[in-house]
Design a protein around this motif. Structure first.
Motif, PDB file in Angstrom:
ATOM      1  N   ALA A  32       1.685  10.986 -14.934  1.00 18.40           N
ATOM      2  CA  ALA A  32       1.532  10.553 -13.550  1.00 18.40           C
ATOM      3  C   ALA A  32       0.901   9.169 -13.420  1.00 18.40           C
ATOM      4  CB  ALA A  32       0.700  11.567 -12.772  1.00 18.40           C
ATOM      5  N   ASP A  33       0.094   8.765 -14.365  1.00 19.81           N
ATOM      6  CA  ASP A  33      -0.576   7.470 -14.264  1.00 19.81           C
ATOM      7  C   ASP A  33       0.104   6.384 -15.104  1.00 19.81           C
ATOM      8  OD1 ASP A  33      -1.224   8.586 -16.681  1.00 19.81           O
ATOM      9  OD2 ASP A  33      -3.319   7.963 -16.639  1.00 19.81           O
ATOM     10  N   SER A  34       1.373   6.587 -15.461  1.00 22.59           N
ATOM     11  CA  SER A  34       2.096   5.622 -16.283  1.00 22.59           C
ATOM     12  C   SER A  34       2.349   4.334 -15.521  1.00 22.59           C
ATOM     13  CB  SER A  34       3.429   6.212 -16.739  1.00 22.59           C
ATOM     14  OG  SER A  34       4.172   5.238 -17.452  1.00 22.59           O
ATOM     15  N   PHE A  35       2.143   3.207 -16.186  1.00 25.46           N
ATOM     16  CA  PHE A  35       2.384   1.904 -15.570  1.00 25.46           C
ATOM     17  C   PHE A  35       3.873   1.588 -15.464  1.00 25.46           C
ATOM     18  CE2 PHE A  35       2.098   1.315 -20.107  1.00 25.46           C
ATOM     19  CZ  PHE A  35       3.128   0.438 -20.397  1.00 25.46           C
ATOM     20  N   MET A  36       4.733   2.408 -16.074  1.00 27.10           N
ATOM     21  CA  MET A  36       6.175   2.139 -16.099  1.00 27.10           C
ATOM     22  C   MET A  36       6.915   2.754 -14.911  1.00 27.10           C
ATOM     23  SD  MET A  36       6.753   2.451 -20.249  1.00 27.10           S
ATOM     24  CE  MET A  36       7.704   3.871 -20.110  1.00 27.10           C
ATOM     25  N   ILE A  37       6.264   3.612 -14.161  1.00 26.98           N
ATOM     26  CA  ILE A  37       6.923   4.318 -13.063  1.00 26.98           C
ATOM     27  C   ILE A  37       7.284   3.329 -11.956  1.00 26.98           C
ATOM     28  CG2 ILE A  37       6.627   6.057 -11.250  1.00 26.98           C
ATOM     29  CD1 ILE A  37       4.907   7.628 -13.231  1.00 26.98           C
ATOM     30  N   GLY A  38       8.572   3.315 -11.617  1.00 28.62           N
ATOM     31  CA  GLY A  38       9.055   2.474 -10.538  1.00 28.62           C
ATOM     32  C   GLY A  38       9.222   1.002 -10.908  1.00 28.62           C
ATOM     33  N   GLN A  39       9.111   0.673 -12.185  1.00 22.55           N
ATOM     34  CA  GLN A  39       9.259  -0.709 -12.641  1.00 22.55           C
ATOM     35  C   GLN A  39      10.662  -0.886 -13.215  1.00 22.55           C
ATOM     36  OE1 GLN A  39       6.762  -3.005 -12.183  1.00 22.55           O
ATOM     37  NE2 GLN A  39       5.757  -1.318 -11.103  1.00 22.55           N
ATOM     38  N   GLY A  40      11.480  -1.663 -12.533  1.00 21.13           N
ATOM     39  CA  GLY A  40      12.882  -1.818 -12.904  1.00 21.13           C
ATOM     40  C   GLY A  40      13.115  -2.389 -14.288  1.00 21.13           C
ATOM     41  N   ASN A  41      12.194  -3.211 -14.784  1.00 21.84           N
ATOM     42  CA  ASN A  41      12.417  -3.796 -16.111  1.00 21.84           C
ATOM     43  C   ASN A  41      12.408  -2.732 -17.204  1.00 21.84           C
ATOM     44  OD1 ASN A  41       9.668  -3.412 -15.730  1.00 21.84           O
ATOM     45  ND2 ASN A  41       9.080  -5.170 -16.948  1.00 21.84           N
ATOM     46  N   TRP A  42      11.740  -1.623 -16.980  1.00 21.32           N
ATOM     47  CA  TRP A  42      11.741  -0.545 -17.971  1.00 21.32           C
ATOM     48  C   TRP A  42      13.067   0.198 -17.994  1.00 21.32           C
ATOM     49  CZ3 TRP A  42       8.641  -0.616 -21.841  1.00 21.32           C
ATOM     50  CH2 TRP A  42       7.427  -1.282 -21.716  1.00 21.32           C
ATOM     51  N   THR A  43      13.821   0.114 -16.914  1.00 15.50           N
ATOM     52  CA  THR A  43      15.154   0.711 -16.895  1.00 15.50           C
ATOM     53  C   THR A  43      16.056   0.000 -17.894  1.00 15.50           C
ATOM     54  OG1 THR A  43      14.875   1.268 -14.563  1.00 15.50           O
ATOM     55  CG2 THR A  43      17.106   1.280 -15.419  1.00 15.50           C
ATOM     56  N   LEU A  44      16.039  -1.316 -17.872  1.00 21.58           N
ATOM     57  CA  LEU A  44      16.860  -2.098 -18.803  1.00 21.58           C
ATOM     58  C   LEU A  44      16.387  -1.918 -20.244  1.00 21.58           C
ATOM     59  CD1 LEU A  44      19.105  -4.125 -19.298  1.00 21.58           C
ATOM     60  CD2 LEU A  44      17.460  -5.945 -18.847  1.00 21.58           C
ATOM     61  N   ARG A  45      15.090  -1.940 -20.448  1.00 19.47           N
ATOM     62  CA  ARG A  45      14.554  -1.748 -21.802  1.00 19.47           C
ATOM     63  C   ARG A  45      14.901  -0.359 -22.339  1.00 19.47           C
ATOM     64  NH1 ARG A  45       8.652  -4.426 -20.668  1.00 19.47           N
ATOM     65  NH2 ARG A  45       9.405  -6.564 -20.519  1.00 19.47           N
ATOM     66  N   GLY A  46      14.810   0.646 -21.481  1.00 19.64           N
ATOM     67  CA  GLY A  46      15.142   1.999 -21.894  1.00 19.64           C
ATOM     68  C   GLY A  46      16.614   2.162 -22.221  1.00 19.64           C
ATOM     69  N   ALA A  47      17.463   1.554 -21.406  1.00 25.28           N
ATOM     70  CA  ALA A  47      18.897   1.624 -21.666  1.00 25.28           C
ATOM     71  C   ALA A  47      19.241   0.933 -22.984  1.00 25.28           C
ATOM     72  CB  ALA A  47      19.669   0.993 -20.514  1.00 25.28           C
TER      73      ALA A  47
END
Length: 63
Positions: A32-47
């Motif tokens: 719940a306290d992750s800094f990645m939640i709702g950050q679009g750049n992590w979508t690209l990195r994850g993909a």
């Protein structure tokens, strides 16, 4: 043995990449306290990481 290790690393990359995509898209709110939640750049990195994992699995199974 190397093939098995590369396959396991590939599956770990896919799992972690999908988690990052889910957090980046705000679909997964864990932890719940992750800094990645709702950050679009992590979508690209994850993909990218998931794709790298898929390629590792494919290359390890190909030979």
């Amino acid at each position: 043995m190397i093939r098995t290790l590369v396959t396991l690393i590939g599956f770990a990359c896919v799992a972690m990449g999908l988690l990052w995509v889910g957090q980046g898209l705000d679909l997964v709110r864990w932890p719940a306290d992750s800094f990645m939640i709702g950050q679009g750049n992590w979508t690209l990195r994850g993909a990218t990481l998931a794709l790298a994992g898929i390629l590792l699995i494919w290359f390890s199974r190909r030979t």
